[in-house]
Design a protein around this motif. Structure first.
Motif, PDB file in Angstrom:
ATOM      1  N   MET A 102     -82.690  65.151 -22.181  1.00 37.48           N
ATOM      2  CA  MET A 102     -82.967  66.208 -21.195  1.00 37.48           C
ATOM      3  C   MET A 102     -82.165  67.457 -21.550  1.00 37.48           C
ATOM      4  SD  MET A 102     -84.213  65.272 -17.859  1.00 37.48           S
ATOM      5  CE  MET A 102     -85.674  64.334 -17.883  1.00 37.48           C
ATOM      6  N   THR A 103     -82.625  68.559 -21.104  1.00 39.85           N
ATOM      7  CA  THR A 103     -81.985  69.807 -21.495  1.00 39.85           C
ATOM      8  C   THR A 103     -80.768  70.090 -20.638  1.00 39.85           C
ATOM      9  OG1 THR A 103     -83.430  70.949 -20.001  1.00 39.85           O
ATOM     10  CG2 THR A 103     -84.114  70.853 -22.293  1.00 39.85           C
ATOM     11  N   ARG A 104     -80.041  71.092 -21.054  1.00 39.17           N
ATOM     12  CA  ARG A 104     -78.821  71.415 -20.336  1.00 39.17           C
ATOM     13  C   ARG A 104     -79.133  71.993 -18.950  1.00 39.17           C
ATOM     14  NH1 ARG A 104     -75.159  74.490 -24.306  1.00 39.17           N
ATOM     15  NH2 ARG A 104     -75.014  72.565 -25.453  1.00 39.17           N
ATOM     16  N   ASN A 105     -80.337  72.556 -18.818  1.00 35.10           N
ATOM     17  CA  ASN A 105     -80.691  73.157 -17.531  1.00 35.10           C
ATOM     18  C   ASN A 105     -80.690  72.146 -16.395  1.00 35.10           C
ATOM     19  OD1 ASN A 105     -81.000  75.796 -18.233  1.00 35.10           O
ATOM     20  ND2 ASN A 105     -83.077  75.478 -18.996  1.00 35.10           N
ATOM     21  N   THR A 106     -81.137  70.936 -16.715  1.00 28.80           N
ATOM     22  CA  THR A 106     -81.206  69.935 -15.641  1.00 28.80           C
ATOM     23  C   THR A 106     -79.812  69.615 -15.119  1.00 28.80           C
ATOM     24  OG1 THR A 106     -81.220  68.249 -17.331  1.00 28.80           O
ATOM     25  CG2 THR A 106     -83.337  68.823 -16.360  1.00 28.80           C
ATOM     26  N   ASN A 107     -78.804  69.853 -15.981  1.00 24.48           N
ATOM     27  CA  ASN A 107     -77.436  69.682 -15.539  1.00 24.48           C
ATOM     28  C   ASN A 107     -77.139  70.455 -14.274  1.00 24.48           C
ATOM     29  OD1 ASN A 107     -75.603  68.046 -16.678  1.00 24.48           O
ATOM     30  ND2 ASN A 107     -75.349  69.310 -18.509  1.00 24.48           N
ATOM     31  N   LYS A 108     -77.659  71.683 -14.279  1.00 26.07           N
ATOM     32  CA  LYS A 108     -77.316  72.558 -13.160  1.00 26.07           C
ATOM     33  C   LYS A 108     -78.138  72.226 -11.935  1.00 26.07           C
ATOM     34  CE  LYS A 108     -75.990  76.085 -16.375  1.00 26.07           C
ATOM     35  NZ  LYS A 108     -76.731  76.844 -17.381  1.00 26.07           N
ATOM     36  N   ILE A 109     -79.359  71.710 -12.146  1.00 27.77           N
ATOM     37  CA  ILE A 109     -80.252  71.516 -11.009  1.00 27.77           C
ATOM     38  C   ILE A 109     -79.631  70.623  -9.955  1.00 27.77           C
ATOM     39  CG2 ILE A 109     -82.459  70.544 -10.280  1.00 27.77           C
ATOM     40  CD1 ILE A 109     -83.610  71.590 -12.910  1.00 27.77           C
ATOM     41  N   GLU A 110     -79.093  69.455 -10.387  1.00 30.02           N
ATOM     42  CA  GLU A 110     -78.589  68.562  -9.348  1.00 30.02           C
ATOM     43  C   GLU A 110     -77.307  69.086  -8.706  1.00 30.02           C
ATOM     44  OE1 GLU A 110     -79.450  67.243 -12.268  1.00 30.02           O
ATOM     45  OE2 GLU A 110     -77.614  66.741 -13.349  1.00 30.02           O
ATOM     46  N   PHE A 111     -76.522  69.821  -9.490  1.00 33.25           N
ATOM     47  CA  PHE A 111     -75.329  70.407  -8.875  1.00 33.25           C
ATOM     48  C   PHE A 111     -75.720  71.453  -7.841  1.00 33.25           C
ATOM     49  CE2 PHE A 111     -73.297  68.696 -12.692  1.00 33.25           C
ATOM     50  CZ  PHE A 111     -72.282  68.000 -12.074  1.00 33.25           C
ATOM     51  N   LEU A 112     -76.725  72.256  -8.203  1.00 33.27           N
ATOM     52  CA  LEU A 112     -77.220  73.249  -7.255  1.00 33.27           C
ATOM     53  C   LEU A 112     -77.762  72.580  -6.001  1.00 33.27           C
ATOM     54  CD1 LEU A 112     -79.064  75.998  -9.303  1.00 33.27           C
ATOM     55  CD2 LEU A 112     -77.292  76.309  -7.571  1.00 33.27           C
ATOM     56  N   LEU A 113     -78.627  71.586  -6.236  1.00 34.98           N
ATOM     57  CA  LEU A 113     -79.233  70.872  -5.111  1.00 34.98           C
ATOM     58  C   LEU A 113     -78.163  70.279  -4.210  1.00 34.98           C
ATOM     59  CD1 LEU A 113     -82.192  68.683  -6.414  1.00 34.98           C
ATOM     60  CD2 LEU A 113     -82.225  70.268  -4.503  1.00 34.98           C
ATOM     61  N   LEU A 114     -77.216  69.618  -4.854  1.00 34.81           N
ATOM     62  CA  LEU A 114     -76.206  68.910  -4.085  1.00 34.81           C
ATOM     63  C   LEU A 114     -75.312  69.878  -3.315  1.00 34.81           C
ATOM     64  CD1 LEU A 114     -75.667  65.935  -3.722  1.00 34.81           C
ATOM     65  CD2 LEU A 114     -73.778  66.147  -5.305  1.00 34.81           C
ATOM     66  N   PHE A 132     -90.105  67.273   7.542  1.00 35.36           N
ATOM     67  CA  PHE A 132     -88.807  67.939   7.403  1.00 35.36           C
ATOM     68  C   PHE A 132     -87.635  66.965   7.317  1.00 35.36           C
ATOM     69  CE2 PHE A 132     -91.262  71.689   8.894  1.00 35.36           C
ATOM     70  CZ  PHE A 132     -91.089  72.435   7.746  1.00 35.36           C
ATOM     71  N   PRO A 133     -87.479  66.053   8.291  1.00 35.89           N
ATOM     72  CA  PRO A 133     -86.362  65.111   8.114  1.00 35.89           C
ATOM     73  C   PRO A 133     -86.549  64.228   6.887  1.00 35.89           C
ATOM     74  CG  PRO A 133     -87.667  64.529  10.050  1.00 35.89           C
ATOM     75  CD  PRO A 133     -88.152  65.865   9.589  1.00 35.89           C
ATOM     76  N   GLY A 134     -87.806  63.802   6.632  1.00 38.26           N
ATOM     77  CA  GLY A 134     -88.078  62.970   5.461  1.00 38.26           C
ATOM     78  C   GLY A 134     -87.764  63.720   4.179  1.00 38.26           C
ATOM     79  N   GLY A 135     -88.184  64.991   4.123  1.00 38.59           N
ATOM     80  CA  GLY A 135     -87.932  65.804   2.939  1.00 38.59           C
ATOM     81  C   GLY A 135     -86.443  66.038   2.729  1.00 38.59           C
ATOM     82  N   ALA A 136     -85.728  66.299   3.807  1.00 40.61           N
ATOM     83  CA  ALA A 136     -84.283  66.541   3.697  1.00 40.61           C
ATOM     84  C   ALA A 136     -83.590  65.303   3.149  1.00 40.61           C
ATOM     85  CB  ALA A 136     -83.708  66.911   5.061  1.00 40.61           C
ATOM     86  N   MET A 137     -83.984  64.154   3.686  1.00 42.94           N
ATOM     87  CA  MET A 137     -83.364  62.903   3.239  1.00 42.94           C
ATOM     88  C   MET A 137     -83.695  62.646   1.778  1.00 42.94           C
ATOM     89  SD  MET A 137     -83.652  59.107   4.857  1.00 42.94           S
ATOM     90  CE  MET A 137     -85.159  59.548   5.621  1.00 42.94           C
ATOM     91  N   PHE A 138     -84.968  62.858   1.417  1.00 42.47           N
ATOM     92  CA  PHE A 138     -85.394  62.640   0.030  1.00 42.47           C
ATOM     93  C   PHE A 138     -84.584  63.512  -0.929  1.00 42.47           C
ATOM     94  CE2 PHE A 138     -88.375  63.908  -3.427  1.00 42.47           C
ATOM     95  CZ  PHE A 138     -88.368  62.692  -4.094  1.00 42.47           C
ATOM     96  N   ILE A 139     -84.439  64.783  -0.586  1.00 44.87           N
ATOM     97  CA  ILE A 139     -83.711  65.698  -1.472  1.00 44.87           C
ATOM     98  C   ILE A 139     -82.238  65.291  -1.582  1.00 44.87           C
ATOM     99  CG2 ILE A 139     -82.943  68.077  -1.780  1.00 44.87           C
ATOM    100  CD1 ILE A 139     -85.580  68.929  -0.454  1.00 44.87           C
ATOM    101  N   ALA A 140     -81.638  64.945  -0.455  1.00 47.08           N
ATOM    102  CA  ALA A 140     -80.222  64.563  -0.481  1.00 47.08           C
ATOM    103  C   ALA A 140     -80.010  63.330  -1.350  1.00 47.08           C
ATOM    104  CB  ALA A 140     -79.726  64.300   0.945  1.00 47.08           C
ATOM    105  N   VAL A 141     -80.868  62.323  -1.148  1.00 46.74           N
ATOM    106  CA  VAL A 141     -80.699  61.073  -1.891  1.00 46.74           C
ATOM    107  C   VAL A 141     -81.020  61.279  -3.370  1.00 46.74           C
ATOM    108  CG1 VAL A 141     -81.558  58.715  -2.121  1.00 46.74           C
ATOM    109  CG2 VAL A 141     -81.123  59.653   0.129  1.00 46.74           C
ATOM    110  N   LEU A 142     -82.076  62.054  -3.626  1.00 46.58           N
ATOM    111  CA  LEU A 142     -82.459  62.343  -5.014  1.00 46.58           C
ATOM    112  C   LEU A 142     -81.328  63.063  -5.740  1.00 46.58           C
ATOM    113  CD1 LEU A 142     -84.895  62.250  -7.019  1.00 46.58           C
ATOM    114  CD2 LEU A 142     -85.363  64.588  -6.329  1.00 46.58           C
ATOM    115  N   ALA A 143     -80.722  64.054  -5.074  1.00 43.79           N
ATOM    116  CA  ALA A 143     -79.638  64.809  -5.699  1.00 43.79           C
ATOM    117  C   ALA A 143     -78.474  63.888  -6.049  1.00 43.79           C
ATOM    118  CB  ALA A 143     -79.169  65.914  -4.763  1.00 43.79           C
ATOM    119  N   LEU A 144     -78.153  62.964  -5.139  1.00 41.59           N
ATOM    120  CA  LEU A 144     -77.049  62.040  -5.412  1.00 41.59           C
ATOM    121  C   LEU A 144     -77.380  61.100  -6.562  1.00 41.59           C
ATOM    122  CD1 LEU A 144     -75.945  61.271  -1.774  1.00 41.59           C
ATOM    123  CD2 LEU A 144     -74.504  62.228  -3.552  1.00 41.59           C
ATOM    124  N   ASN A 145     -78.629  60.611  -6.588  1.00 41.53           N
ATOM    125  CA  ASN A 145     -79.018  59.715  -7.675  1.00 41.53           C
ATOM    126  C   ASN A 145     -79.021  60.439  -9.017  1.00 41.53           C
ATOM    127  OD1 ASN A 145     -79.310  57.229  -6.381  1.00 41.53           O
ATOM    128  ND2 ASN A 145     -81.341  57.767  -5.633  1.00 41.53           N
TER     129      ASN A 145
END
Lengths: 314, 267
Positions: free
Chosen positions: B1-13, B238-251
């Motif tokens: 994976m590229t270096r860009n994805t590095n930043k995505i999860e940090f940003l998300l989180l 909305f609650p489902g999406g928020a939870m999905f994003i939070a859990v995805l970012a952590l994973n």
């Protein structure tokens, strides 16, 4: 081989002992008084004492554990407080939907997950790999109840292709039973797919980096037969391990999926029992789930010998 | 994976963390305020995520529910790291107690985590502390396993032998040299467990043995919204999406940390 199987069987005994102790203490060391919960707020002291004696709760804890264990070993899990029947009967009655659901979910998961994980590892850092990573990450990040809710609202409510909830057995409606099974099985299947694909990918990747794979490639063995004869055979043990471990998620998943889809299985039996504090049923169902898990992993442990000849000589 | 994805999860989180910390200030509506005349309104400038069947503000409920989820997740991983790592490290270090404790953990781990957490929460009565205890109880043996494996691995390295040859005491060698070098897998595991704890709390609340209504929680919101999906899909999205994003970012973060902290493992 026989010695190996015997050793595995013996190793399961302490595990089962801990399972029994844990299941007993979860439902017996509780804050508050379950007896008062059962008899209600308006019971007299005499009624409370009578119920306490009826449930055997007037004995000291170690004695209760001894008596309970004796009964459990004989296959008696006590009587439900609400269903007016022995817990074992309730479990047997509700076994069929759970087995069907779990098997079809795991079948879908294996069918999709293992090829996906293998393909991702073979095309490491390519498009397929990235796609598989995204799909499996998404799969493990969506809780099963949300997945179930979304599938129901799209394919059940909007499209009307499948029933929104419920269950019909094969003996009742024949092949029409599949119709009720599709959405719940798909929910479980997608979750299992995500777990299995992730773990299969890393198991296969690890084998792909071994020296013998490079040697086989270097001496001119075609790619597909390297994959089939060398890589997958050696990745079989970790993949089978993953298969066993994923049963924990599967069993937990049936509890939630059965309650969302109102499927009369052991999972919804447990959740209903939990909501009305039916202690014998709670105890019985968790003991049942842990027992199944130990049993499946025992079988898997033994099956290693079939995949790994080194184990047979031990 | 590229270096860009590095930043995505940090940003998300970091976005999620900031959102949860500050959302209660942004969402000035009380998450429990009922307004029957405004029930089931779609998202608007006044209610960014619409309103639910009682006219409560979904944005505010999602934000406050997320805060609860996050705090429970944090508490759970703090307990599992503390207890799991201590017990696991002792097992890895002291081989005489190891087989006994490991057998206990084997039996303990035979209970599927979510089943153990649901049963404990049910029997002990719902409440924030019970939820934390129930989930931590289910995950601690797994963390101990990871810590034990890491300590066993580090213990056999040359530098530990060198430290001991120099006369370091047992406990000193463990605490000062072995443990700090064994923490990488623990950190990775803790990240995944954070995600798993959020999912477990949501499942508990969904089934009715977690956070009790009217207090907001993601699982509880989705459970309540099920009857209204055709008319008010935003109640789940909305609650489902928020939870999905939070859990995805952590994973994602867990995966990234694993690649980072474990340079020997390809992939």
């Amino acid at each position: 081989m026989g010695q190996y199987v015997l050793k595995r069987l013996l190793a399961a005994i302490p595990v089962l002992a801990v399972v029994a102790v844990t299941a007993f203490f979860i439902t017996n060391v509780t804050p508050g008084d379950p007896v008062r919960l059962i008899v209600g707020d308006f019971a007299t002291e005499a009624e409370v004492a009578q119920m306490r004696a009826k449930l055997g709760l007037d004995q000291p804890l170690p004695i209760r554990f001894g008596l309970w264990l004796q009964r459990v070993v004989r296959g008696d899990l006590g009587t439900s407080l609400f269903l007016q029947m022995p817990v074992t009967h309730a479990l047997v009655q509700r076994l069929e939907p759970t087995i069907l659901l779990a098997l079809s979910g795991q079948f879908l998961g294996v069918l999709l997950g293992i090829p996906l994980g293998t393909a991702a590892a073979m095309h490491h850092r390519k498009l397929i790999d990235a796609g598989a990573i995204v799909a499996s990450l998404a799969g493990i990040s969506i809780p099963s109840f949300l997945m179930a809710t979304l599938l129901v609202s799209v394919f059940g409510v909007q499209m009307g292709w499948f029933p929104v909830a419920g269950y019909r057995s094969f003996s009742e409606v024949g092949f029409g039973a599949v119709y009720y099974l599709v959405l719940p099985a798909l929910t479980l299947g997608l979750m299992q797919m995500a777990i299995l694909a992730r773990m299969t990918r890393s198991a296969v990747l690890e084998v792909l980096h071994q020296d013998f794979v490079r040697t086989a490639r270097a001496k001119g063995v075609p790619r597909t037969s390297v994959m089939l004869k060398h890589v997958l055979r050696n990745a079989a043990v970790p993949i089978v391990t993953v298969f066993g471990l994923s049963f924990a998620a599967l069993l937990g998943g049936t509890w939630i999926v059965e309650s969302v889809f109102a499927i009369p299985g052991t999972g919804s039996l447990a959740v209903t029992a939990i909501l009305r504090r039916d202690y014998p049923v709670i105890q019985g169902t968790i003991l049942f789930a842990a027992g199944i898990y130990v049993f499946i992993n025992l079988i898997i442990d033994i099956s290693y010998a079939a995949f790994d000849p080194r184990l047979r000589d031990r | 994976m590229t270096r860009n994805t590095n930043k995505i999860e940090f940003l998300l989180l970091s976005f999620i963390l900031l959102f949860m910390l500050f959302a209660p200030f942004l969402a000035d509506q009380n998450p429990r305020d009922i307004a029957p005349q405004k029930r089931l309104q779609p998202p608007s400038s006044q209610h960014w995520m619409g309103t639910d069947e009682f006219g409560r503000d979904v944005f505010s409920r999602t934000a406050h529910g997320g805060r609860t989820s996050l705090l429970i997740g944090l508490a759970v991983i703090s307990i599992t790291i503390l207890v799991g790592t201590s017990v696991g490290a002792l097992c890895g270090w002291n081989r005489s107690i190891d087989p006994y404790i490991m057998r206990i953990f084997d039996g303990w781990m035979a209970f599927p985590e979510i089943i153990l957490a649901i049963s404990l929460a049910a029997v002990w009565g719902a409440g924030q502390y019970v939820i934390i205890f129930a989930i931590a109880f289910a995950y601690t043996p797994r963390m101990a396993r990871v810590a034990r494996g890491a300590v066993l691995n580090v213990k056999s390295r040359d530098f530990v032998e060198a430290v001991r040859a120099l006369g370091a005491k047992d406990l000193y060698a463990l605490l000062r040299h072995v443990l700090p070098n064994s923490l990488a897998p623990v950190v990775v595991q803790a990240t995944y467990m954070f995600a798993a704890a959020i999912l477990a709390e949501a499942a508990l609340s969904f089934l009715g043995v977690g956070i009790q209504p009217p207090a907001p929680s993601w699982g509880g919101m989705i459970s309540e919204a099920r009857d209204y999906i055709p008319v008010a899909p935003w109640l789940v999205l909305f609650p489902g999406g928020a939870m999905f994003i939070a859990v995805l970012a952590l994973n994602l973060m867990g995966d990234k940390l694993q690649d980072w902290l474990d340079p020997y493992q390809e992939g």
